[in-house]
Design an enzyme around this catalytic site. Structure first.
Site, PDB file in Angstrom:
ATOM      1  N   TYR A 103      -4.328   4.500   9.141  1.00 17.12           N
ATOM      2  CA  TYR A 103      -3.997   5.109  10.430  1.00 17.12           C
ATOM      3  C   TYR A 103      -5.272   5.468  11.200  1.00 17.12           C
ATOM      4  CZ  TYR A 103      -0.899   7.877  13.494  1.00 17.12           C
ATOM      5  OH  TYR A 103      -0.187   8.371  14.551  1.00 17.12           O
ATOM      6  N   ASN A 104      -6.264   5.974  10.491  1.00 17.35           N
ATOM      7  CA  ASN A 104      -7.527   6.352  11.119  1.00 17.35           C
ATOM      8  C   ASN A 104      -8.153   5.194  11.895  1.00 17.35           C
ATOM      9  OD1 ASN A 104     -10.171   7.992  11.297  1.00 17.35           O
ATOM     10  ND2 ASN A 104     -10.819   6.186  10.134  1.00 17.35           N
ATOM     11  N   SER A 146      -6.646   2.479  13.017  1.00 16.16           N
ATOM     12  CA  SER A 146      -5.777   2.131  14.144  1.00 16.16           C
ATOM     13  C   SER A 146      -6.011   3.051  15.337  1.00 16.16           C
ATOM     14  CB  SER A 146      -4.305   2.203  13.714  1.00 16.16           C
ATOM     15  OG  SER A 146      -4.017   1.267  12.707  1.00 16.16           O
ATOM     16  N   ASP A 200       0.810  -1.213   0.000  1.00 18.24           N
ATOM     17  CA  ASP A 200       0.000   0.000   0.000  1.00 18.24           C
ATOM     18  C   ASP A 200       0.843   1.263   0.000  1.00 18.24           C
ATOM     19  OD1 ASP A 200      -2.355  -1.340  -0.144  1.00 18.24           O
ATOM     20  OD2 ASP A 200      -2.947  -1.038   1.940  1.00 18.24           O
TER      21      ASP A 200
END
Length: 255
Positions: free
Chosen positions: A158-159, A161, A45
């Site tokens: 990230y959001n 997580s 990714d």
């Protein structure tokens, strides 16, 4: 009959990806990116994001094949039938976020983010941030390790997580998510219209420095950051039928 597409193969800096580029180039040909009908990115990714950023001026679709460790934006890697897969692929259209950051020395850093723009504390003490949306102050002080604004495409990265929501790819919505919110206690963040303009002001920047990143590309320590959708740029990502980004976002919520 499958139409013959001119393909530019792009590989991450790993032995697996480089070997795949050689093998696929021998099978299908490998042209320069400027001459291609489609770019095939070989990696994970992170490399897909790098490829999208690096080729956005070409306005041609990108099809990823997973040769890395994380492949949410990638298709399964196998060599046979690539032309058929490209012809049958579904396209997802994605607009990036635009970050405008004011650094401590007064300089301005602008960058685009396909996944998220994140602010993170850069010292031992928690960050203190003031949040405004469309010019209106919404939170006078957020004490936290950081905060981010995520696109639907980046909502599983990230959001997620940071316990932010997964957003449907077709939703005209952005996620505003805090990392380790201390005050307000366990603040859960907010869902905003895609057209929203978000501003973070760093409170006590000398005592509590904060750095800003756009898809992990850092602007360094900042005083303020403005974030908005950049609708003039559209990334086209190709997926195998039935395995598009919308389906993957749904699957992720039932794992």
């Amino acid at each position: 009959m499958t139409s013959r597409k001119k393909i530019a193969f792009s590989a991450a800096e790993t032995d697996i990806a480089r070997d795949a580029k050689i093998a696929l180039g021998e099978l299908y040909g490998d042209v320069p990116e400027g001459e291609a009908d489609v770019i095939v990115a070989l990696g994970g990714d992170g490399f897909m994001l790098q490829t999208l950023h690096g080729t956005q001026h070409l306005e041609i679709p990108v099809y990823g094949m997973n040769c890395g460790t994380v492949g949410f934006l990638m298709n399964e890697y196998y060599e046979p039938g690539l032309l058929d897969r490209l012809s049958a692929a579904e396209v997802e259209l994605i607009n990036p976020l635009k970050m405008k950051a004011i650094r401590e020395d007064g300089s301005v850093v602008e960058a685009l983010a396909i996944n998220e723009v994140a602010l993170l504390r850069a010292g031992p003490q928690a960050a203190k941030l003031r949040i405004s949306v469309d010019g209106r102050e919404r939170l006078s002080e957020l004490v936290c390790d950081g905060a981010l604004v995520s696109t639907p495409a980046g909502s599983t990265a990230y959001n997620y997580s940071a316990h932010g929501p997964i957003l449907p790819i077709g939703a005209d919505v952005l996620a505003l998510t805090a990392m380790s919110a201390f005050r307000p206690r366990r603040w859960r963040g907010a869902l905003l219209q895609k057209s929203a303009k978000v501003r973070f002001d760093v409170l006590q920047p000398k005592k509590r420095p904060v750095m800003a990143d756009a898809d992990s590309r850092t602007a360094g320590s900042v005083l303020s950051v403005e974030i908005s959708s950049e609708t003039s740029i559209t990334h086209r990502i190709l997926f195998d039928p039935g395995h598009g980004l919308e389906e993957r976002l749904i699957q992720e919520q039932f794992v």
